[in-house]
Design a protein around this motif. Structure first.
Motif, PDB file in Angstrom:
ATOM      1  N   ALA A  31     -13.466 -69.395  10.033  1.00 10.33           N
ATOM      2  CA  ALA A  31     -12.667 -70.167   9.768  1.00 10.33           C
ATOM      3  C   ALA A  31     -12.769 -71.451   9.376  1.00 10.33           C
ATOM      4  O   ALA A  31     -13.112 -72.866   8.798  1.00 10.33           O
ATOM      5  N   ALA A  39      -9.311 -73.176   4.511  1.00 16.80           N
ATOM      6  CA  ALA A  39     -10.191 -72.054   4.915  1.00 16.80           C
ATOM      7  C   ALA A  39     -10.306 -70.351   5.169  1.00 16.80           C
ATOM      8  O   ALA A  39      -9.471 -70.357   6.295  1.00 16.80           O
ATOM      9  N   ALA A  66     -16.557 -72.800   9.150  1.00 11.87           N
ATOM     10  CA  ALA A  66     -17.012 -72.872   7.414  1.00 11.87           C
ATOM     11  C   ALA A  66     -16.365 -74.370   7.110  1.00 11.87           C
ATOM     12  O   ALA A  66     -16.283 -74.463   6.012  1.00 11.87           O
ATOM     13  N   ASN A  89      -9.594 -67.353   5.434  1.00 14.34           N
ATOM     14  CA  ASN A  89     -10.100 -65.790   6.150  1.00 14.34           C
ATOM     15  C   ASN A  89      -9.365 -64.719   5.686  1.00 14.34           C
ATOM     16  O   ASN A  89      -9.518 -63.778   6.630  1.00 14.34           O
ATOM     17  N   VAL A 110     -13.600 -67.577   3.370  1.00 16.83           N
ATOM     18  CA  VAL A 110     -14.951 -67.710   4.751  1.00 16.83           C
ATOM     19  C   VAL A 110     -14.957 -65.311   4.959  1.00 16.83           C
ATOM     20  O   VAL A 110     -13.256 -65.142   5.846  1.00 16.83           O
TER      21      VAL A 110
END
Length: 217
Positions: A61, A31, A64, A33, A53
């Motif tokens: 993060a 994820a 998500a 960020n 994200v």
């Protein structure tokens, strides 16, 4: 298949080591960020699914990644090479066996450099407050953890900053989950990398502040 969610912000130095050590049957979801060092490209090169994200924050993060996962059991793991992915089965197996609902890896530093004093202090303060409030026997708010995806989503976690990991434990304990911790090795960070959460005293104070809000809620 087990999904491994790795919140990531500028971890290009660490990702190759982390992703290359995932056990068979474990699938990486990075994820990202807002990395500016090519972390997303590196993650994709190593076969990870990359989720972009835009909203900044560790919790943003992490959540998500959880929403993007599809496996029955999911893990969370820092992407900074402080935790060995080969030890993920230690926290996953009790969940798979149905003996625990949420398992956290209790960090056992392999050297003094692995866990700075200020980071230990922040962790100890929060773990003590958590034990008093929720009655769970945890000594560490370890970032390596595992649970069932549907159950985690059902907790309705709302924090999108540093309070997310603590909120998860508080919500799980409140819901009557069986929560336990299992020892895992804690390693020095990848060269040139510093924790966004506890890499400095200021970062530690901010993390404690965000998590204290969760405990006070």
């Amino acid at each position: 298949m087990v999904d491994v969610i790795l919140p990531c912000l500028n971890e290009a130095e660490a990702l190759p080591w982390v992703l290359s050590r995932l056990p068979a049957g474990y699938r990486a979801i990075v994820a990202d960020n807002g990395s500016t060092d090519g972390s997303a490209l590196i993650a994709a090169e190593y076969g990870a699914r990359v989720v972009t994200v835009p909203r900044r924050g560790f919790g943003a993060a992490a959540h998500a990644g959880l929403e993007a996962s599809s496996a029955d059991v999911v893990c969370f793991l820092d992407a900074d090479a402080t935790l060995d992915p080969r030890q993920l089965p230690r926290v996953v197996n009790p969940v798979l066996a149905g003996t625990s609902d949420l398992v956290l890896g209790r960090r056992r530093p392999v050297s003094a450099a692995a866990w700075p004093l200020h980071a230990r202090w922040g962790n100890a303060v929060l773990a003590h407050r958590l034990r008093r409030r929720c009655g769970v026997s945890l000594r560490d708010l370890g970032p390596m953890r595992a649970a069932r995806r549907v159950d985690l989503l059902g907790l309705g976690l709302a924090d999108r900053r540093f309070g997310y990991p603590l909120e998860m434990v508080v919500a799980a304990a409140t819901a009557g989950w069986r929560v336990e911790e299992i020892d895992v090795d804690y390693l020095p960070r990848a060269e040139g990398s510093r924790s966004k959460v506890t890499g400095t005293w200021l970062g530690t104070v901010r993390a404690v502040r965000d998590m204290s809000r969760v405990l006070s809620g």
